[in-house]
Design an enzyme around this catalytic site. Structure first.
Site, short mmCIF file in Angstrom:
data_model
loop_
_atom_site.label_atom_id
_atom_site.label_comp_id
_atom_site.label_asym_id
_atom_site.label_seq_id
_atom_site.Cartn_x
_atom_site.Cartn_y
_atom_site.Cartn_z
N SER A 9 1.00 -1.41 0.94
CA SER A 9 0.42 0.02 0.08
C SER A 9 1.27 1.58 -0.07
O SER A 9 0.39 2.48 -0.59
CB SER A 9 -0.64 -0.26 1.24
OG SER A 9 -0.63 -0.09 2.62
N HIS A 53 -5.70 -4.01 -2.70
CA HIS A 53 -5.31 -2.75 -3.81
C HIS A 53 -5.16 -3.13 -5.86
O HIS A 53 -5.19 -2.75 -6.32
CB HIS A 53 -3.93 -2.05 -3.51
CG HIS A 53 -3.81 -1.43 -2.14
ND1 HIS A 53 -4.58 0.22 -1.81
CD2 HIS A 53 -3.71 -1.74 -1.15
CE1 HIS A 53 -4.79 0.07 -1.39
NE2 HIS A 53 -3.71 -0.59 0.14
N LYS A 62 -12.48 -0.68 -1.62
CA LYS A 62 -11.57 0.45 -3.09
C LYS A 62 -11.91 0.68 -4.21
O LYS A 62 -13.03 0.91 -4.75
CB LYS A 62 -9.93 -0.04 -2.31
CG LYS A 62 -9.62 0.44 -1.53
CD LYS A 62 -7.93 -0.06 -0.43
CE LYS A 62 -8.10 -0.16 1.22
NZ LYS A 62 -7.13 -0.65 1.66
C1 PLP Z 1 -7.26 -1.02 3.33
C2 PLP Z 1 -6.69 -1.90 3.46
C3 PLP Z 1 -7.13 -2.93 4.03
C4 PLP Z 1 -7.79 -2.76 5.35
O1 PLP Z 1 -9.26 -2.70 4.31
P1 PLP Z 1 -11.01 -1.90 4.73
O2 PLP Z 1 -11.86 -2.23 4.53
O3 PLP Z 1 -10.60 -0.62 4.70
O4 PLP Z 1 -10.49 -2.08 6.77
C5 PLP Z 1 -6.80 -4.13 4.48
N1 PLP Z 1 -4.89 -4.54 4.03
C6 PLP Z 1 -4.53 -3.95 3.18
C7 PLP Z 1 -3.41 -4.85 2.75
C8 PLP Z 1 -5.43 -2.24 2.70
O5 PLP Z 1 -4.51 -1.22 2.02
#
Ligand code: PLP
Length: 393
Positions: A179, A207, A237
């Protein structure tokens, strides 16, 4: 002394360490040109990679499903909050990922915490990439399993650690797309190493799903549930809604339903969110032109920024960090962009290693080429004013 004096001291210390965080308020929908704290901005920092958070078809399905199912789900999945829309979405996600089954969680954080804790205890071991997302690290730490971190994307480092371990169960955990760097896990090598050591592989493709692969299946496309035993994805996302899921074998999913506490002891996401996500999932698969446009933005950005002499990371994804180096200089660049009405997040230690502070640019299929042009022109101007930062990876 009054109540909370010690908390005030802690907060004060955080300010002095330049780590204090504060929030901005969004006054409109999540889209490239929006209103933040009442002011118009062009944002390059959301995770809405395919521009579905504000898609009229997704909104319309959300609206009709709310009329039919109401707003709240009213209970957890195991009591009576598991609606037909949740169930249908789980079945569609299982087909999409090529797994036996999928299970919805209320957030990605909870999916990671719940899954690792359901699979491991003190008799086991967990191996995590050094740059894994906080939710994966927290899950591993809370599980009671022997916790180890291997060097980023370094299969040799992982292999060494696996060779020395005799635990009952061994789980290797990695982000699919990282990320903060935007680079991808070496999937084929990880699969091979895990098979050699009889370890399970868990990939968090928060992602990658939606963004990578012909139909948006992400980084695990082409690896089945015997190779990647635990596949986790988020819905907040690229899917533009909210919630998360884990996909895998029948045995995995039944284990999670029985033992994952963040699954059991929480209210199911609103059925209308599940219904809207089914529409998103359809669009993700049926509109590859969104990914094509996104890739075009990414390629143009990378070649133009490299031509300016700025340093990029090795990322084929919508996460495109521009390395600046020092914390103060990164903040100065981000503030200079903001005075031009462009929002890009400055990422500083301890989120990333010292000396690698960066502007974290993220793209969405809803950005236009003209909007990208605005960003590039602004970066060019700032580079002329401030000079090209000296930075080495
Ligand atoms: C955003 C994210 C999460 C958390 O997901 P949410 O639904 O926002 O709680 C977990 N792992 C990664 C790699 C992320 O980027």
């Amino acid at each position: 002394m009054s109540a909370f004096d010690s908390l005030k001291d802690t907060l004060e210390q955080r300010k002095q360490d330049h780590l204090y965080r504060s929030r901005r308020t969004l006054n409109a929908a999540q889209q490239p040109e929006t209103l933040i704290d009442g002011k118009p901005v062009l944002a390059f920092c959301s995770n809405d990679y395919l521009g579905l958070a504000n898609d009229p078809r997704v909104i319309e399905r959300f609206r009709t499903a709310a009329t039919e199912f109401g707003v709240g789900s009213g209970a957890s999945h195991l009591v009576n909050g598991h609606s037909a829309e949740h169930h249908a979405l789980e079945e569609e996600l299982a087909i999409f990922t090529g797994r036996d089954r999928a299970l919805l969680f209320s957030t990605g954080y909870m999916a990671n915490l719940g899954t690792i804790n359901a699979l491991l205890d003190h008799q086991d071991a967990v191996f995590e990439d050094k740059l894994n997302h906080a939710s994966l690290l927290d899950g591993g730490l809370n599980s009671g399993a022997r916790f180890q971190r291997y060097l980023h994307n370094d299969v040799t480092s992982l292999d060494k650690r696996l060779s020395k371990d005799q635990s009952r169960r061994r789980l290797v955990v990695t982000d699919g797309v990282f990320s903060m760097d935007g680079d991808c896990a070496p999937m084929a090598d990880l699969v091979q190493t895990c098979q050699q050591h009889d370890a399970w592989l868990m990939v968090d493709d928060a992602h990658g799903l939606g963004c990578l692969g012909d139909k948006g299946q992400g980084l695990c496309a082409g690896f089945d549930q015997n190779q990647v035993q635990v596949l986790m994805g988020t819905l907040g996302k690229a899917f533009g809604t909210s919630g998360a899921f884990v996909a895998g074998s029948e045995t995995l999913i039944e284990t999670l339903i029985q033992f994952a506490r963040p699954y059991i002891y929480t209210t199911a996401i609103p059925p209308a969110v599940a219904a809207a996500t089914r529409t998103s999932l359809h669009i993700v698969q049926q509109e590859p032109e969104r990914r094509a446009h996104l890739q075009k933005l990414i390629q143009t950005f990378r070649s133009e920024v490299a031509a300016m002499g700025l340093v990029l990371m090795d990322s084929p994804t919508p996460i495109q960090p521009v390395l600046i180096g020092s914390e103060a200089e990164t903040l100065a660049w981000s503030q200079a962009l903001e005075t031009q009405g462009i929002l890009v997040t400055a990422i500083r230690p301890p989120t990333v290693p010292k000396g690698t502070a960066r502007l974290r640019v993220t793209f969405s299929a809803s950005h236009t080429e003209a909007q990208l042009e605005r960003l590039l022109t602004a970066l060019q101007q700032i580079a002329q004013q401030r000079g090209i930062p000296e930075v080495a990876l």
